[in-house]
Design a protein around this motif. Structure first.
Motif, mmCIF file in Angstrom:
data_model
loop_
_atom_site.group_PDB
_atom_site.id
_atom_site.type_symbol
_atom_site.label_atom_id
_atom_site.label_comp_id
_atom_site.label_asym_id
_atom_site.label_seq_id
_atom_site.Cartn_x
_atom_site.Cartn_y
_atom_site.Cartn_z
ATOM 1 N N MET A 107 0.831 -1.214 0.000
ATOM 2 C CA MET A 107 0.000 0.000 0.000
ATOM 3 C C MET A 107 0.862 1.260 0.000
ATOM 4 O O MET A 107 0.485 2.281 -0.560
ATOM 5 C CB MET A 107 -0.876 0.041 1.259
ATOM 6 N N MET A 108 2.007 1.185 0.654
ATOM 7 C CA MET A 108 2.823 2.382 0.857
ATOM 8 C C MET A 108 4.006 2.465 -0.111
ATOM 9 O O MET A 108 4.866 3.335 0.033
ATOM 10 C CB MET A 108 3.322 2.415 2.310
ATOM 11 N N ALA A 109 4.019 1.568 -1.120
ATOM 12 C CA ALA A 109 5.168 1.522 -2.033
ATOM 13 C C ALA A 109 5.415 2.883 -2.685
ATOM 14 O O ALA A 109 6.557 3.289 -2.867
ATOM 15 C CB ALA A 109 4.940 0.446 -3.087
ATOM 16 N N ASP A 110 4.342 3.575 -3.062
ATOM 17 C CA ASP A 110 4.483 4.874 -3.721
ATOM 18 C C ASP A 110 4.403 6.031 -2.738
ATOM 19 O O ASP A 110 4.336 7.190 -3.142
ATOM 20 C CB ASP A 110 3.381 5.055 -4.779
ATOM 21 N N GLY B 258 5.015 6.855 -11.209
ATOM 22 C CA GLY B 258 4.676 5.530 -11.735
ATOM 23 C C GLY B 258 3.319 5.003 -11.289
ATOM 24 O O GLY B 258 2.966 3.867 -11.614
ATOM 25 N N ASN B 259 2.537 5.790 -10.558
ATOM 26 C CA ASN B 259 1.246 5.305 -10.038
ATOM 27 C C ASN B 259 0.159 5.533 -11.094
ATOM 28 O O ASN B 259 -0.487 6.580 -11.140
ATOM 29 C CB ASN B 259 0.920 6.027 -8.723
ATOM 30 N N GLY B 260 -0.015 4.526 -11.963
ATOM 31 C CA GLY B 260 -0.925 4.653 -13.108
ATOM 32 C C GLY B 260 -2.336 5.010 -12.696
ATOM 33 O O GLY B 260 -2.964 5.902 -13.279
ATOM 34 N N GLU C 226 6.619 17.901 -12.805
ATOM 35 C CA GLU C 226 7.155 16.893 -11.888
ATOM 36 C C GLU C 226 7.765 17.580 -10.675
ATOM 37 O O GLU C 226 8.219 18.705 -10.775
ATOM 38 C CB GLU C 226 8.237 16.061 -12.577
ATOM 39 N N GLN C 227 7.771 16.863 -9.556
ATOM 40 C CA GLN C 227 8.259 17.483 -8.328
ATOM 41 C C GLN C 227 8.800 16.422 -7.378
ATOM 42 O O GLN C 227 8.308 15.299 -7.366
ATOM 43 C CB GLN C 227 7.081 18.203 -7.665
ATOM 44 N N SER D 47 7.226 12.755 -7.883
ATOM 45 C CA SER D 47 5.783 12.790 -8.100
ATOM 46 C C SER D 47 5.418 13.709 -9.252
ATOM 47 O O SER D 47 6.191 14.599 -9.617
ATOM 48 C CB SER D 47 5.083 13.312 -6.846
ATOM 49 N N ASN D 48 4.232 13.478 -9.794
ATOM 50 C CA ASN D 48 3.615 14.476 -10.652
ATOM 51 C C ASN D 48 2.859 15.464 -9.777
ATOM 52 O O ASN D 48 2.272 15.075 -8.765
ATOM 53 C CB ASN D 48 2.631 13.817 -11.629
ATOM 54 N N HIS D 49 2.884 16.716 -10.196
ATOM 55 C CA HIS D 49 2.120 17.747 -9.490
ATOM 56 C C HIS D 49 0.904 18.079 -10.354
ATOM 57 O O HIS D 49 1.048 18.548 -11.482
ATOM 58 C CB HIS D 49 3.018 18.978 -9.280
#
Ligand SMILES: CC(C)(COP(=O)(O)OP(=O)(O)OC[C@H]1O[C@@H](n2cnc3c(N)ncnc32)[C@H](O)[C@@H]1OP(=O)(O)O)[C@@H](O)C(=O)NCCC(=O)NCCS
Length: 172
Positions: free
Chosen positions: A23-26, A127-129, A145-146, A157-159
């Motif tokens: 659950m916490m991978a990302d 990478g979190n589709g 991206e950030q 992450s994407n912002h």
């Protein structure tokens, strides 16, 4: 589906979400189990005081004890001033049914209807589709991206940002 405020009794759901490596991978990896009782108490207090919106996702109103995940809107300070952020999690047994998207839309509809929170930001891992798909399909725009500090770590992450009053896409 129903959203309700978190209460201190939700500690078990917190442990299943936040102490699980998958659950916490990302989200920077699991956080210690022994911190969750205190975390859920503080969250319940903030939810009751309407400081933050911290909602448990109840998939079936007929079975209110079953919790599928959480969706949260809160405000925090940045170098550029206060920023409203939204985040979501859905437990593995409930994934792939559109619950995260429906819960996120429902909370943004409330933000729109109450005129609260202004522009709302989200920072899903690159990478979190599923999470990036939720942002794209609900009407968020990609800011860039950030690198985001989370739980003592740095994530790529994407912002995304949305003004729910003007940008929120209605269900088809
Ligand atoms: C990410 C997460 C919230 C998704 O929850 P979910 O309830 O399974 O998501 P949904 O069923 O609402 O699916 C959302 C959208 O993503 C799409 N999707 C699902 N998996 C996908 C993937 N691997 N790649 C691309 N799109 C995907 C779905 O098709 C759906 O889009 P659609 O409605 O246009 O068809 C859930 O897997 C989770 O909690 N993971 C662990 C914690 C986490 O990463 N939280 C998010 C941090 S930003």
């Amino acid at each position: 589906m129903q959203l309700r405020d978190v209460t201190p009794d939700d500690v078990d759901a917190y442990i299943r979400m936040r102490c699980d490596p998958v659950m916490m991978a990302d989200l920077g990896g699991p956080v210690p189990r022994e911190l969750q009782a205190d975390k859920v108490r503080r969250d319940a207090r903030d939810a009751a005081a309407d400081v933050s919106w911290i909602k448990m996702i109840v998939p079936d109103e007929g079975a209110p004890e079953v919790v599928a995940g959480t969706v949260v809107v809160w405000s925090h300070d940045t170098e550029e001033g206060p920023l409203s952020e939204i985040g979501w999690m859905v437990l593995p047994g409930f994934q792939g049914r559109g619950l995260a998207k429906r819960a996120t839309r429902a909370l943004l509809e409330r933000a729109r209807d109450e005129g609260r929170w202004g522009v709302v930001h989200a920072f899903p891992a690159i990478g979190n589709g599923a999470s990036n798909g939720i942002c794209r399909s609900l009407g968020f725009r990609l800011v860039g991206e950030q690198e985001v500090p989370f739980a003592g770590r740095v994530l790529r992450s994407n912002h995304w940002a949305i003004d729910p009053r003007t940008d929120l896409v209605s269900p088809r």
